[in-house]
Scaffold this active site. Structure first.
Site, PDB file in Angstrom:
ATOM      1  N   ASP A  16     -49.583  13.359 -19.364  1.00 51.19           N
ATOM      2  CA  ASP A  16     -49.405  13.932 -20.688  1.00 51.19           C
ATOM      3  C   ASP A  16     -50.454  15.049 -20.790  1.00 51.19           C
ATOM      4  OD1 ASP A  16     -48.718  14.104 -23.479  1.00 51.19           O
ATOM      5  OD2 ASP A  16     -50.621  13.100 -23.888  1.00 51.19           O
ATOM      6  N   LEU A  17     -50.261  15.980 -21.706  1.00 49.36           N
ATOM      7  CA  LEU A  17     -51.195  17.110 -21.804  1.00 49.36           C
ATOM      8  C   LEU A  17     -52.211  16.917 -22.944  1.00 49.36           C
ATOM      9  CD1 LEU A  17     -51.976  20.110 -21.091  1.00 49.36           C
ATOM     10  CD2 LEU A  17     -50.249  20.812 -22.749  1.00 49.36           C
ATOM     11  N   ASP A  18     -51.690  16.931 -24.174  1.00 52.22           N
ATOM     12  CA  ASP A  18     -52.565  16.887 -25.351  1.00 52.22           C
ATOM     13  C   ASP A  18     -53.247  15.524 -25.459  1.00 52.22           C
ATOM     14  OD1 ASP A  18     -51.858  19.499 -26.386  1.00 52.22           O
ATOM     15  OD2 ASP A  18     -49.920  18.653 -26.911  1.00 52.22           O
ATOM     16  N   THR A  24     -56.476  19.026 -27.775  1.00 58.89           N
ATOM     17  CA  THR A  24     -55.846  20.016 -28.652  1.00 58.89           C
ATOM     18  C   THR A  24     -55.559  19.451 -30.037  1.00 58.89           C
ATOM     19  OG1 THR A  24     -53.893  19.372 -27.439  1.00 58.89           O
ATOM     20  CG2 THR A  24     -54.740  21.577 -26.997  1.00 58.89           C
ATOM     21  N   LYS A  52     -50.206  12.389 -33.337  1.00 53.28           N
ATOM     22  CA  LYS A  52     -50.508  12.483 -31.902  1.00 53.28           C
ATOM     23  C   LYS A  52     -49.335  11.973 -31.065  1.00 53.28           C
ATOM     24  CE  LYS A  52     -55.516  12.457 -32.107  1.00 53.28           C
ATOM     25  NZ  LYS A  52     -56.758  11.734 -31.834  1.00 53.28           N
ATOM     26  N   GLY A  53     -48.917  12.766 -30.123  1.00 51.71           N
ATOM     27  CA  GLY A  53     -47.843  12.358 -29.220  1.00 51.71           C
ATOM     28  C   GLY A  53     -46.454  12.502 -29.809  1.00 51.71           C
ATOM     29  N   ARG A  56     -42.824  18.100 -32.665  1.00 49.98           N
ATOM     30  CA  ARG A  56     -43.135  19.006 -33.777  1.00 49.98           C
ATOM     31  C   ARG A  56     -42.285  18.672 -35.006  1.00 49.98           C
ATOM     32  NH1 ARG A  56     -42.658  25.195 -32.248  1.00 49.98           N
ATOM     33  NH2 ARG A  56     -43.759  24.421 -30.424  1.00 49.98           N
ATOM     34  N   SER A 121     -45.047  16.469 -20.961  1.00 50.16           N
ATOM     35  CA  SER A 121     -45.603  16.689 -22.304  1.00 50.16           C
ATOM     36  C   SER A 121     -44.512  16.977 -23.322  1.00 50.16           C
ATOM     37  CB  SER A 121     -46.563  17.886 -22.236  1.00 50.16           C
ATOM     38  OG  SER A 121     -46.892  18.339 -23.529  1.00 50.16           O
ATOM     39  N   ALA A 122     -44.783  16.603 -24.574  1.00 51.06           N
ATOM     40  CA  ALA A 122     -43.842  16.900 -25.660  1.00 51.06           C
ATOM     41  C   ALA A 122     -44.000  18.336 -26.148  1.00 51.06           C
ATOM     42  CB  ALA A 122     -44.110  15.957 -26.830  1.00 51.06           C
ATOM     43  N   SER A 123     -45.100  18.978 -25.757  1.00 54.45           N
ATOM     44  CA  SER A 123     -45.419  20.290 -26.318  1.00 54.45           C
ATOM     45  C   SER A 123     -44.550  21.398 -25.737  1.00 54.45           C
ATOM     46  CB  SER A 123     -46.889  20.622 -26.050  1.00 54.45           C
ATOM     47  OG  SER A 123     -47.149  21.944 -26.470  1.00 54.45           O
ATOM     48  N   ASN A 125     -45.794  24.327 -25.924  1.00 56.93           N
ATOM     49  CA  ASN A 125     -46.848  25.318 -25.650  1.00 56.93           C
ATOM     50  C   ASN A 125     -47.632  25.001 -24.389  1.00 56.93           C
ATOM     51  OD1 ASN A 125     -46.665  27.047 -28.081  1.00 56.93           O
ATOM     52  ND2 ASN A 125     -47.100  25.123 -29.137  1.00 56.93           N
ATOM     53  N   LYS A 152     -40.559  11.370 -26.781  1.00 56.55           N
ATOM     54  CA  LYS A 152     -41.170  10.071 -26.516  1.00 56.55           C
ATOM     55  C   LYS A 152     -41.081   9.246 -27.805  1.00 56.55           C
ATOM     56  CE  LYS A 152     -44.566  12.420 -23.574  1.00 56.55           C
ATOM     57  NZ  LYS A 152     -45.960  12.859 -23.409  1.00 56.55           N
ATOM     58  N   GLU A 176     -51.440   8.622 -20.318  1.00 59.00           N
ATOM     59  CA  GLU A 176     -50.995   8.875 -21.697  1.00 59.00           C
ATOM     60  C   GLU A 176     -52.033   8.434 -22.720  1.00 59.00           C
ATOM     61  OE1 GLU A 176     -49.198   9.778 -24.153  1.00 59.00           O
ATOM     62  OE2 GLU A 176     -47.486  10.641 -23.170  1.00 59.00           O
ATOM     63  N   ASP A 177     -52.146   9.195 -23.811  1.00 58.31           N
ATOM     64  CA  ASP A 177     -53.069   8.779 -24.875  1.00 58.31           C
ATOM     65  C   ASP A 177     -52.340   8.348 -26.146  1.00 58.31           C
ATOM     66  OD1 ASP A 177     -52.218  11.426 -25.565  1.00 58.31           O
ATOM     67  OD2 ASP A 177     -53.848  11.480 -27.024  1.00 58.31           O
TER      68      ASP A 177
HETATM   69  C1  BG6 Z   1     -47.721  16.510 -28.253  1.00 61.25           C
HETATM   70  C2  BG6 Z   1     -48.837  16.398 -29.280  1.00 61.25           C
HETATM   71  O1  BG6 Z   1     -48.261  16.578 -26.973  1.00 61.25           O
HETATM   72  O2  BG6 Z   1     -46.944  17.676 -28.495  1.00 61.25           O
HETATM   73  C3  BG6 Z   1     -48.231  16.408 -30.675  1.00 61.25           C
HETATM   74  O3  BG6 Z   1     -49.563  15.209 -29.080  1.00 61.25           O
HETATM   75  C4  BG6 Z   1     -47.386  17.656 -30.871  1.00 61.25           C
HETATM   76  O4  BG6 Z   1     -49.259  16.345 -31.634  1.00 61.25           O
HETATM   77  C5  BG6 Z   1     -46.317  17.746 -29.774  1.00 61.25           C
HETATM   78  O5  BG6 Z   1     -46.743  17.639 -32.143  1.00 61.25           O
HETATM   79  C6  BG6 Z   1     -45.496  19.023 -29.843  1.00 61.25           C
HETATM   80  O6  BG6 Z   1     -46.329  20.116 -29.554  1.00 61.25           O
HETATM   81  P1  BG6 Z   1     -46.004  21.631 -29.818  1.00 61.25           P
HETATM   82  O7  BG6 Z   1     -47.138  22.370 -29.149  1.00 61.25           O
HETATM   83  O8  BG6 Z   1     -44.692  21.938 -29.163  1.00 61.25           O
HETATM   84  O9  BG6 Z   1     -45.935  21.837 -31.286  1.00 61.25           O
HETATM   85 MG    MG Z   2     -51.026  13.099 -25.870  1.00 60.17          MG
END
Ligand code: BG6
Ligand code: MG
Length: 219
Positions: A16-18, A24, A52-53, A56, A121-123, A125, A152, A176-177
């Protein structure tokens, strides 16, 4: 748990990233807080823990549930875009100093042992964060919020990661956190290594405070 031994029968490592590689959460908080203030919604650091996790879309849902007004789909889309613009401004300034303890050492150890490494990662970014922290070259595959349709605790992100690195799910370990991430890893049939506390991650197979505690044992 001190010096958690992760057996090297695992041929794939999915991160996982964040909250695992970089911290972040503080930037997500500042960006959501700016939106919440504008909408007159009370939003604290404790409330931010619930985000967290979480994707968006779901994060916005949680934030809006702390207020009393309803918003149209179009307004909600604008809120997410505005939050993301603020967030991207923050992460644009990130550098290697924001990599969490033990991360680089573990990635180097995994590389030496020829264990394949993926991001899960879910992000949306992750590209910018990996580039700014110069972590991108460690990864054999990157799967993030741009590649999956189910967030997730659905295992999609990890199963796709395993597929991309060509390692069967039961030979992958996940770092994973977030609770939802631990559920996703378990549903994928992978070893779920929690980075956090027993209280937050009661279902993790192995628990560490940070990645400094991981030792890869030779078998
Ligand atoms: C997860 C974060 O990794 O990504 C969440 O823990 C975040 O807090 C999610 O909402 C989505 O991220 P992003 O960068 O696409 O808004
Ligand atoms: Mg995380």
């Amino acid at each position: 748990m001190q010096g958690a031994n992760v057996l090297t029968k695992y041929l794939g490592a999915i991160f996982d990233l964040d909250g695992v590689l970089v911290d972040t959460a503080k930037y997500h908080y500042l960006a959501w807080k700016q939106l919440a203030d504008r909408l007159n919604i009370p939003f604290t650091k404790e409330d931010n823990e619930q985000l967290k996790g979480v994707s968006r879309v779901k994060s916005l849902e949680i934030l809006l549930s702390l207020g009393s007004k309803n918003y149209t789909e179009n307004e909600r889309k604008q809120f997410m875009d505005q939050k993301n613009e603020t967030y991207v401004r923050y992460i644009s300034h990130m550098d290697e100093s924001e990599i969490l303890p033990g991360v680089v050492e573990l990635l180097n150890q995994l590389k030496r042992k020829k264990i394949k490494i993926a991001l899960g990662s879910a992000s949306k970014n992750s590209g910018l964060i990996l580039k700014n922290t110069k972590l991108q070259d460690y990864f054999d595959a990157i799967v993030d919020g741009n590649d999956v349709s189910k967030a997730k605790p659905d295992p999609e992100v990890f199963l796709l990661g395993a597929k991309k690195i060509g390692i069967p799910a039961n030979q992958c370990m996940v770092f994973e956190d977030a609770k939802a991430g631990i559920e996703a890893a378990k549903q994928a049939g992978m070893l779920a290594i929690g980075v956090g506390t027993q209280e937050n991650l009661p279902n993790a197979d192995i628990l560490v405070k940070n990645l400094e505690e991981i030792e890869l044992s030779e078998l």
